[in-house]
Design a protein around this motif. Structure first.
Motif, short mmCIF file in Angstrom:
data_model
loop_
_atom_site.label_atom_id
_atom_site.label_comp_id
_atom_site.label_asym_id
_atom_site.label_seq_id
_atom_site.Cartn_x
_atom_site.Cartn_y
_atom_site.Cartn_z
N LEU A 11 -95.87 3.18 29.44
CA LEU A 11 -96.91 2.63 28.38
C LEU A 11 -97.28 1.49 28.41
O LEU A 11 -96.87 0.70 29.46
N GLN A 12 -98.52 1.07 28.04
CA GLN A 12 -98.93 -0.20 27.94
C GLN A 12 -99.13 -0.68 26.60
O GLN A 12 -100.03 -0.03 25.60
N CYS A 13 -98.33 -1.62 26.32
CA CYS A 13 -98.48 -2.12 24.84
C CYS A 13 -98.83 -3.72 24.80
O CYS A 13 -98.67 -4.34 25.78
N PRO A 14 -99.63 -4.04 23.64
CA PRO A 14 -99.92 -5.47 23.53
C PRO A 14 -98.67 -6.19 23.29
O PRO A 14 -97.79 -5.86 22.20
N GLY A 15 -98.38 -7.17 23.90
CA GLY A 15 -97.05 -8.28 23.70
C GLY A 15 -97.21 -8.77 22.33
O GLY A 15 -98.09 -9.43 21.74
N GLY A 16 -95.82 -8.61 21.81
CA GLY A 16 -95.81 -9.08 20.20
C GLY A 16 -96.50 -8.59 19.26
O GLY A 16 -96.39 -8.73 18.01
N ALA A 17 -97.24 -7.25 19.59
CA ALA A 17 -98.14 -6.62 18.42
C ALA A 17 -98.24 -5.14 18.69
O ALA A 17 -99.15 -4.42 18.32
N ALA A 18 -97.08 -4.51 19.29
CA ALA A 18 -97.10 -2.92 19.22
C ALA A 18 -96.77 -2.46 18.05
O ALA A 18 -96.32 -3.10 16.97
N THR A 19 -97.26 -1.41 17.54
CA THR A 19 -97.41 -0.52 16.56
C THR A 19 -97.07 1.05 16.73
O THR A 19 -97.09 1.32 17.87
N PRO A 20 -96.71 1.58 15.77
CA PRO A 20 -96.06 3.15 15.75
C PRO A 20 -97.35 4.05 15.91
O PRO A 20 -97.11 5.22 16.34
N ALA A 21 -98.56 3.46 15.97
CA ALA A 21 -99.82 3.95 16.12
C ALA A 21 -99.88 4.64 17.52
O ALA A 21 -99.18 4.32 18.52
N PRO A 22 -100.73 5.52 17.91
CA PRO A 22 -101.11 6.01 19.26
C PRO A 22 -101.60 4.78 20.15
O PRO A 22 -102.11 3.96 19.59
N PRO A 23 -100.95 4.77 21.37
CA PRO A 23 -100.43 5.81 22.36
C PRO A 23 -98.89 5.78 22.18
O PRO A 23 -98.13 6.68 22.62
N VAL A 24 -98.17 4.66 21.45
CA VAL A 24 -96.51 4.47 21.49
C VAL A 24 -96.13 5.67 20.81
O VAL A 24 -95.11 6.22 21.20
N GLY A 25 -96.33 5.68 19.34
CA GLY A 25 -95.86 6.87 18.42
C GLY A 25 -95.76 8.33 19.06
O GLY A 25 -94.72 8.66 19.39
N PRO A 26 -96.86 8.92 19.39
CA PRO A 26 -96.79 10.10 19.90
C PRO A 26 -95.88 10.11 21.31
O PRO A 26 -95.11 11.27 21.39
N ALA A 27 -96.12 9.42 22.13
CA ALA A 27 -95.48 9.55 23.56
C ALA A 27 -94.06 9.44 23.36
O ALA A 27 -93.19 10.17 23.85
N LEU A 28 -93.32 8.45 22.29
CA LEU A 28 -92.02 8.32 22.22
C LEU A 28 -91.50 9.48 21.21
O LEU A 28 -90.39 10.01 21.49
N GLY A 29 -92.39 9.91 20.15
CA GLY A 29 -91.81 10.65 19.33
C GLY A 29 -91.50 12.19 19.92
O GLY A 29 -90.60 12.93 19.60
N ALA A 30 -92.45 12.54 21.06
CA ALA A 30 -92.19 13.55 21.78
C ALA A 30 -90.97 13.66 22.24
O ALA A 30 -90.31 15.02 22.37
N HIS A 31 -90.46 12.69 22.71
CA HIS A 31 -88.81 12.60 23.17
C HIS A 31 -87.69 12.59 22.22
O HIS A 31 -86.50 12.33 22.49
N GLY A 32 -88.08 12.08 20.70
CA GLY A 32 -87.20 12.15 19.76
C GLY A 32 -86.67 10.60 19.49
O GLY A 32 -85.60 10.34 19.08
N VAL A 33 -87.27 9.61 19.91
CA VAL A 33 -86.98 8.21 20.00
C VAL A 33 -87.34 7.99 18.73
O VAL A 33 -88.26 7.98 18.19
N ASN A 34 -86.39 6.88 18.04
CA ASN A 34 -86.73 6.00 17.09
C ASN A 34 -87.94 5.15 17.19
O ASN A 34 -87.59 3.99 17.93
N ILE A 35 -89.07 5.33 16.86
CA ILE A 35 -90.15 4.75 17.05
C ILE A 35 -90.03 3.39 16.49
O ILE A 35 -90.62 2.55 17.23
N GLY A 36 -89.71 3.24 15.12
CA GLY A 36 -89.74 1.88 14.60
C GLY A 36 -88.66 0.99 15.36
O GLY A 36 -89.03 -0.06 15.35
N LEU A 37 -87.85 1.38 15.87
CA LEU A 37 -86.60 0.70 16.51
C LEU A 37 -87.18 0.23 17.74
O LEU A 37 -87.03 -1.03 18.10
N PHE A 38 -88.06 1.13 18.68
CA PHE A 38 -88.56 0.63 19.96
C PHE A 38 -89.64 -0.54 19.51
O PHE A 38 -89.54 -1.60 20.13
N VAL A 39 -90.45 -0.55 18.53
CA VAL A 39 -91.62 -1.31 18.41
C VAL A 39 -90.95 -2.61 17.73
O VAL A 39 -91.26 -3.65 18.40
N LYS A 40 -89.68 -2.56 16.96
CA LYS A 40 -89.27 -3.93 16.84
C LYS A 40 -88.37 -4.75 17.62
O LYS A 40 -88.91 -5.80 18.01
#
Length: 154
Positions: A11-40
Motif C-alpha cells: 500500500l501507499q498511505c499518507p504518513g500520520g493520516a491513514a484512514t480505513p477508506a480505500p485503498p487501505v480498507g478494501p485491501a486489508l479487509g479482503a485478508h481479514g485484518v483488523n483495519i482499525g488496528l492497522f490504521v492506529k
C-alpha cells in the motif's frame, strides 16, 4: 504451531493520516485484518515531522490467524526530489505537448536541486535502493531528477 503467511499487501498511505477508506480498507479487509488496528498503529509510527503527510510505501504481511506485521519503506525518490526542489503541490507546467524525445521530457523544467540535496536523498533512500555504495545511489537519484526535468547543479 507456526504462523503461516496468507498474503502480502503493498500500500501507499499518507504518513500520520491513514484512514480505513480505500485503498487501505478494501485491501486489508479482503485478508481479514483488523483495519482499525492497522490504521492506529501506522499513524502512531508515522506521526513524526519527518514522515507526516508524505506518501509512504507499506508492506503488510498477513498471517493465518489474521495477525499482521508491516514494514514502512522510505518515500518515493520523486516525492523527496519535489520537496528538495520546492515544487508546489499540484503545480505542473502548462498543457504543452511534450515530444516523445527523452531529452526533452520532464514536467518540472526550470527547477533545480544541488548535489548536497541529492546526497541527502540518497542517504534516506539507500536501504531501499539497489545500490552498491552512496555514489551509485546518488547517480540513481540524479537520473530520477533528470527524467522529471529537474536540473542537478553543483
Amino acid at each position: 504451531m507456526a504462523k503461516q503467511v496468507v498474503g502480502i499487501v503493498k500500500l501507499q498511505c499518507p504518513g500520520g493520516a491513514a484512514t480505513p477508506a480505500p485503498p487501505v480498507g478494501p485491501a486489508l479487509g479482503a485478508h481479514g485484518v483488523n483495519i482499525g488496528l492497522f490504521v492506529k498503529q501506522f499513524n502512531d509510527k508515522t506521526n513524526n515531522p519527518d514522515m507526516k503527510g508524505l506518501m509512504l510505501p507499506v508492506i503488510v504481511t498477513v498471517y493465518s490467524d489474521r495477525s499482521f506485521e508491516f514494514k514502512i519503506k522510505s518515500p518515493p525518490a520523486a516525492v523527496l526530489i519535489k520537496l528538495a526542489a520546492k515544487i508546489p503541490a499540484g503545480k505542473k507546467q502548462g498543457k504543452e505537448v511534450i515530444p516523445p524525445d527523452a531529452k526533452k521530457s520532464g514536467k518540472y523544467k526550470g527547477f533545480s536541486i544541488t548535489r548536497k540535496q541529492v546526497e541527502e536523498i540518497a542517504r534516506k533512500k539507500f536501504n531501499d535502493l539497489n545500490a552498491r555504495d552512496l555514489e551509485h545511489a546518488m547517480r540513481i537519484i540524479e537520473g530520477t531528477a533528470r527524467s522529471m526535468g529537474i536540473a542537478v547543479v553543483d
